[in-house]
Design a protein around this motif. Structure first.
Motif, short mmCIF file in Angstrom:
data_model
loop_
_atom_site.label_atom_id
_atom_site.label_comp_id
_atom_site.label_asym_id
_atom_site.label_seq_id
_atom_site.Cartn_x
_atom_site.Cartn_y
_atom_site.Cartn_z
N LEU A 228 3.44 -1.23 3.66
CA LEU A 228 3.77 -1.93 4.90
C LEU A 228 4.19 -0.93 5.99
O LEU A 228 3.90 -1.15 7.17
CB LEU A 228 4.88 -2.96 4.66
N ASP A 229 4.83 0.16 5.58
CA ASP A 229 5.17 1.21 6.55
C ASP A 229 3.90 1.77 7.19
O ASP A 229 3.88 2.04 8.40
CB ASP A 229 5.93 2.34 5.86
N GLN A 230 2.86 1.95 6.38
CA GLN A 230 1.59 2.45 6.93
C GLN A 230 1.00 1.46 7.92
O GLN A 230 0.51 1.86 8.99
CB GLN A 230 0.61 2.72 5.79
N GLY B 138 -4.91 1.06 -2.25
CA GLY B 138 -3.87 0.67 -3.21
C GLY B 138 -3.00 -0.49 -2.78
O GLY B 138 -2.02 -0.81 -3.47
N ALA B 139 -3.32 -1.15 -1.68
CA ALA B 139 -2.50 -2.25 -1.19
C ALA B 139 -3.14 -3.60 -1.53
O ALA B 139 -4.36 -3.75 -1.47
CB ALA B 139 -2.31 -2.16 0.33
N LEU C 132 -6.55 -4.45 9.70
CA LEU C 132 -5.92 -3.74 8.59
C LEU C 132 -5.97 -4.60 7.34
O LEU C 132 -5.49 -5.75 7.35
CB LEU C 132 -4.46 -3.40 8.93
N VAL C 133 -6.54 -4.08 6.26
CA VAL C 133 -6.73 -4.85 5.03
C VAL C 133 -6.35 -3.97 3.84
O VAL C 133 -6.63 -2.77 3.82
CB VAL C 133 -8.20 -5.32 4.87
N GLY C 134 -5.72 -4.59 2.83
CA GLY C 134 -5.39 -3.87 1.61
C GLY C 134 -6.63 -3.54 0.80
O GLY C 134 -7.55 -4.35 0.69
N GLY C 135 -6.65 -2.34 0.22
CA GLY C 135 -7.81 -1.90 -0.53
C GLY C 135 -8.10 -2.71 -1.77
O GLY C 135 -9.22 -2.71 -2.28
N GLU D 195 3.32 -3.12 -1.98
CA GLU D 195 3.48 -1.87 -2.71
C GLU D 195 4.29 -0.87 -1.87
O GLU D 195 4.23 -0.90 -0.64
CB GLU D 195 2.11 -1.28 -3.05
N PRO D 196 5.03 0.03 -2.52
CA PRO D 196 5.89 0.98 -1.79
C PRO D 196 5.11 1.77 -0.74
O PRO D 196 4.06 2.36 -1.03
CB PRO D 196 6.41 1.90 -2.90
#
Length: 217
Positions: A200-202, A189-190, A159-162, A196-197
């Motif tokens: 982390l939930d995702q 968008g992470a 899992l990596v932020g975009g 970011e809102p």
């Protein structure tokens, strides 16, 4: 949520590592967390993910991979947090402990690694192919696992932020080196820490789904 929480001390060689063990009433597996550089078992991001896993009937183990004395050294030098060999050896020893501990020995084991902890998790999975059933990396540096990537048999989710462009590239290289079932998910968008809102939930939801799918008794 009916869970049992306990503070335990896990013997690893001459070290004694403090850990927080949380087990739901009827767990389907247990996930060992490997935190990132400069962090601890109290990492707010990892504890947030752990709570989501607990809600999906997954036990969790958050452990300090360095002793208090080593932490003092690392705070000055930052050398031990990048010692993947040391961290992965300790993770593998904790996997062995979970396989023998009465409350967890019947449970399949997963590994969740963040940042440099992801590399240590993957090396440990290569060390213990018969005991580690699944791996999830959050914003990880799986490339630091080096040649050990070829020995990982556990299904692995990266899992990596975009917006974390360099780490996306490093994860793509690691994905190609991993021989088993591996998926790379980019969270739009992470940034690196998923601050970011909702991001982390995702991560937590995807990790929970991965472990629920791949950890079987």
């Amino acid at each position: 949520m009916d869970v049992r929480s306990s503070e335990v001390t896990i013997p690893v060689g001459e070290a004694r590592l403090p850990a927080d063990l949380v087990l739901p009433a009827d767990p389907v597996g247990v996930v060992l967390f490997a935190h990132g550089s400069g962090s601890s078992r109290h990492s707010p991001r990892n504890t947030a993910v752990a709570r989501v896993l607990n809600g999906q009937s997954l036990g969790t183990v958050l452990v300090d991979l360095l002793t208090p004395e080593e932490d003092e050294v690392d705070a000055r030098t930052a050398e031990l947090r990048f010692d993947i060999g040391l961290l992965s050896d300790r993770l593998a020893a904790i996997v062995d402990w979970l396989a023998e501990e009465p409350s967890t020995r019947q449970l399949p084991i997963g590994l969740f690694g963040a940042s440099t902890g992801a590399a240590a998790a993957l090396v440990s999975a290569a060390y213990r192919p018969d005991r580690v059933g699944a791996v999830v990396s959050r914003g990880g540096r799986p490339d630091l696992a080096g040649a050990s990537l070829s020995g990982v048999r556990a299904p692995t989710l990266l899992l990596v932020g975009g917006l974390d462009e360099q780490v996306i590239m490093l994860n793509e290289q690691a994905r190609q080196a991993l021989p088993g079932h591996v998926e790379l998910h980019v969270v739009p968008g992470a940034t690196h820490l998923f601050e970011e809102p909702g991001k982390l939930d995702q991560v937590a939801d995807e990790a929970a789904a991965w472990f629920a799918t791949h950890l079987r008794r």
